[in-house]
Scaffold this active site. Structure first.
Site, PDB file in Angstrom:
ATOM      1  N   SER A   1      -8.328  -4.528   2.615  1.00 33.60           N
ATOM      2  CA  SER A   1      -9.679  -3.964   2.496  1.00 33.60           C
ATOM      3  C   SER A   1     -10.592  -4.915   1.741  1.00 33.60           C
ATOM      4  O   SER A   1     -10.134  -5.739   0.944  1.00 33.60           O
ATOM      5  CB  SER A   1      -9.599  -2.645   1.725  1.00 33.60           C
ATOM      6  OG  SER A   1     -10.887  -2.204   1.368  1.00 33.60           O
TER       7      SER A   1
ATOM      8  N   TYR B   1      -7.048   2.137  -5.545  1.00 33.15           N
ATOM      9  CA  TYR B   1      -7.060   1.657  -4.158  1.00 33.15           C
ATOM     10  C   TYR B   1      -7.139   0.127  -4.135  1.00 33.15           C
ATOM     11  O   TYR B   1      -6.357  -0.540  -3.455  1.00 33.15           O
ATOM     12  CB  TYR B   1      -8.246   2.290  -3.430  1.00 33.15           C
ATOM     13  CG  TYR B   1      -8.381   1.884  -1.984  1.00 33.15           C
ATOM     14  CD1 TYR B   1      -7.414   2.267  -1.046  1.00 33.15           C
ATOM     15  CD2 TYR B   1      -9.469   1.141  -1.543  1.00 33.15           C
ATOM     16  CE1 TYR B   1      -7.546   1.907   0.289  1.00 33.15           C
ATOM     17  CE2 TYR B   1      -9.604   0.783  -0.222  1.00 33.15           C
ATOM     18  CZ  TYR B   1      -8.630   1.171   0.701  1.00 33.15           C
ATOM     19  OH  TYR B   1      -8.761   0.810   2.029  1.00 33.15           O
TER      20      TYR B   1
HETATM   21  N1  LIG Z   1     -12.261   2.809   7.462  1.00 31.50           N
HETATM   22  C1  LIG Z   1     -12.574   1.954   6.541  1.00 31.50           C
HETATM   23  O1  LIG Z   1     -13.738   1.836   6.175  1.00 31.50           O
HETATM   24  C2  LIG Z   1     -11.510   1.068   5.939  1.00 31.50           C
HETATM   25  C3  LIG Z   1     -11.942  -0.036   5.184  1.00 31.50           C
HETATM   26  C4  LIG Z   1     -10.984  -0.881   4.631  1.00 31.50           C
HETATM   27  C5  LIG Z   1      -9.638  -0.642   4.854  1.00 31.50           C
HETATM   28  N2  LIG Z   1      -9.240   0.434   5.597  1.00 31.50           N
HETATM   29  C6  LIG Z   1      -7.792   0.639   5.779  1.00 31.50           C
HETATM   30  O2  LIG Z   1      -7.524   0.898   7.140  1.00 31.50           O
HETATM   31  C7  LIG Z   1      -6.292   1.620   7.238  1.00 31.50           C
HETATM   32  C8  LIG Z   1      -6.475   2.796   8.186  1.00 31.50           C
HETATM   33  O3  LIG Z   1      -7.418   3.692   7.621  1.00 31.50           O
HETATM   34  P1  LIG Z   1      -8.531   4.426   8.505  1.00 31.50           P
HETATM   35  O4  LIG Z   1      -9.830   3.888   8.103  1.00 31.50           O
HETATM   36  O5  LIG Z   1      -8.141   4.417   9.932  1.00 31.50           O
HETATM   37  O6  LIG Z   1      -8.422   5.886   7.876  1.00 31.50           O
HETATM   38  P2  LIG Z   1      -7.984   7.279   8.545  1.00 31.50           P
HETATM   39  O7  LIG Z   1      -8.823   7.542   9.726  1.00 31.50           O
HETATM   40  O8  LIG Z   1      -7.967   8.251   7.426  1.00 31.50           O
HETATM   41  O9  LIG Z   1      -6.487   7.009   9.058  1.00 31.50           O
HETATM   42  C9  LIG Z   1      -5.438   6.782   8.141  1.00 31.50           C
HETATM   43  C10 LIG Z   1      -4.106   6.860   8.886  1.00 31.50           C
HETATM   44  O10 LIG Z   1      -3.060   6.585   7.948  1.00 31.50           O
HETATM   45  C11 LIG Z   1      -2.089   7.618   8.092  1.00 31.50           C
HETATM   46  N3  LIG Z   1      -1.267   7.805   6.912  1.00 31.50           N
HETATM   47  C12 LIG Z   1      -1.634   8.010   5.611  1.00 31.50           C
HETATM   48  N4  LIG Z   1      -0.540   8.162   4.849  1.00 31.50           N
HETATM   49  C13 LIG Z   1       0.552   8.059   5.673  1.00 31.50           C
HETATM   50  C14 LIG Z   1       1.954   8.115   5.497  1.00 31.50           C
HETATM   51  N5  LIG Z   1       2.516   8.349   4.292  1.00 31.50           N
HETATM   52  N6  LIG Z   1       2.750   7.916   6.573  1.00 31.50           N
HETATM   53  C15 LIG Z   1       2.243   7.693   7.791  1.00 31.50           C
HETATM   54  N7  LIG Z   1       0.914   7.652   8.040  1.00 31.50           N
HETATM   55  C16 LIG Z   1       0.089   7.830   6.990  1.00 31.50           C
HETATM   56  C17 LIG Z   1      -2.892   8.867   8.426  1.00 31.50           C
HETATM   57  O11 LIG Z   1      -2.041   9.875   8.937  1.00 31.50           O
HETATM   58  P3  LIG Z   1      -2.339  11.466   8.764  1.00 31.50           P
HETATM   59  O12 LIG Z   1      -3.250  11.841   9.894  1.00 31.50           O
HETATM   60  O13 LIG Z   1      -1.001  12.102   8.863  1.00 31.50           O
HETATM   61  O14 LIG Z   1      -2.989  11.651   7.428  1.00 31.50           O
HETATM   62  C18 LIG Z   1      -3.843   8.250   9.455  1.00 31.50           C
HETATM   63  O15 LIG Z   1      -3.201   8.123  10.704  1.00 31.50           O
HETATM   64  C19 LIG Z   1      -5.906   2.010   5.819  1.00 31.50           C
HETATM   65  O16 LIG Z   1      -4.899   1.163   5.347  1.00 31.50           O
HETATM   66  C20 LIG Z   1      -7.199   1.815   5.030  1.00 31.50           C
HETATM   67  O17 LIG Z   1      -6.956   1.521   3.678  1.00 31.50           O
HETATM   68  C21 LIG Z   1     -10.145   1.296   6.119  1.00 31.50           C
END
Ligand SMILES: NC(=O)c1ccc[n+]([C@@H]2O[C@H](COP(=O)([O-])OP(=O)(O)OC[C@H]3O[C@@H](n4cnc5c(N)ncnc54)[C@H](OP(=O)(O)O)[C@@H]3O)[C@@H](O)[C@H]2O)c1
Length: 286
Positions: free
Chosen positions: A151, A164
């Site tokens: 991130s 985080y």
């Molecule tokens: N979106 C942004 O702005 C952003 C920016 C920087 C980095 N990121 C990174 O991108 C990655 C994906 O996030 P996202 O933005 O797509 O958020 P999101 O829409 O909330 O999706 C997060 C995913 O991670 C899964 N997850 C969380 N804990 C888990 C566990 N213990 N075992 C298996 N799956 C788990 C969630 O599953 P459930 O549905 O079961 O909760 C969901 O499928 C993360 O690592 C986040 O830190 C995102």
């Protein structure tokens, strides 16, 4: 390297890709796009029955296989290893460590239980997955590729983002070591550092304590959330580069508006400047 049949660089053969956290957000989009591009995708989710969108696309794309995985569950990781080992003849081409969430709260409010869960999900689990799948990745004809989703927060110490940020900066550091240690075996490691993109990330945030003026400052800095297809394109291109033999050992990839600039500024300016700037901005909101 082995003479396994699975390969990253052939036009006729398909690439095998394991992705964590595919129920929604980036993971769901990566799974859909990479399967549409013809890769053999192992899309994992911790509550498969509730991942309705993922179940729907798996019905439409027969090269998208669904597997149950809570990334904190060691026996589920072992089950996935067994399955992929059998189906892919001891090889895996690409591992994408995507699952994660944001724990938000002032350092003073961070209880150990919440902190431990944040680190288990965002740091220990991806490292465990790297360790588990390294032997299979090393059998990939092109040497294998690990993509760790980090991130912009890994280099910006924003108020209430401490836990985080710490989990992601540690992921970056371990990724660098991993890349160095496995360079001779042809492994590529990529650390992708998105800014704010419109996934379900904000809804998934776990808050400890009460947010006050921190959140106002944060939302001023990240007014808009960008279209996540930018990150999906980046992932697809990374795999194509590996296919073409053009990807180096270690790749750090800020993605999103101003993230490249922030990266350079944070690396070259004294961090005290940034901290003082944030402290003043918060004081103004008080
Ligand atoms: N979106 C942004 O702005 C952003 C920016 C920087 C980095 N990121 C990174 O991108 C990655 C994906 O996030 P996202 O933005 O797509 O958020 P999101 O829409 O909330 O999706 C997060 C995913 O991670 C899964 N997850 C969380 N804990 C888990 C566990 N213990 N075992 C298996 N799956 C788990 C969630 O599953 P459930 O549905 O079961 O909760 C969901 O499928 C993360 O690592 C986040 O830190 C995102």
């Amino acid at each position: 390297m082995s003479n396994q049949t699975s390969t990253l660089h052939s036009g006729t053969k398909k690439t095998s890709v394991l992705i964590t956290g595919c129920s929604k957000g980036f993971g769901l989009m990566f799974a859909r796009r990479l399967a549409q591009e013809g890769h053999r995708v192992y899309a994992t989710a911790r509550n498969l029955q509730e991942a309705t969108e993922l179940l729907k696309i798996a019905d439409e794309l027969n090269n998208l296989q669904l597997l149950q995985l809570d990334v904190m569950n060691l026996s589920e990781i072992e089950n996935i290893l067994k399955t992929i080992n059998e189906r892919e003849d001891g090889t895996l081409d690409v591992l994408i460590n995507n699952a994660g969430y944001g724990l938000m709260g002032a350092v003073a409010d961070l209880d150990l239980e919440a902190l431990e869960k944040q680190f288990k999900t965002n740091l220990f689990a991806p490292i465990q997955l790297c360790r588990t799948f390294l032997p299979l990745l090393q059998n990939a004809q092109a040497g294998g590729l690990i993509i760790n989703i980090s991130s912009v927060a890994s280099y910006l110490g924003l108020p209430s983002f401490g836990a985080y940020s710490a989990s992601k900066v540690a992921l970056n550091a371990l990724s660098m070591s991993l890349a160095t240690e496995n360079a001779a075996k042809g492994l590529s490691v990529a650390v992708v550092e998105p800014g704010p993109f419109s996934t379900n990330f904000r809804d998934s945030v776990k808050q400890v304590g009460t947010e006050t003026n921190y959140s106002k400052v944060r939302s001023k800095l990240f007014v808009t959330q960008e279209d996540p297809s930018k990150v999906v394109n980046l992932i697809s291109n990374l795999i194509q580069k590996k296919l073409a033999g053009k990807l180096g050992t270690y790749n750090e990839l800020p993605v999103g508006r101003n993230t490249g600039l922030f990266r350079v500024l944070c690396r070259w300016l004294p961090q005290a400047l940034f901290v003082n700037f944030m402290a003043k901005a918060i004081n103004k909101e008080c």
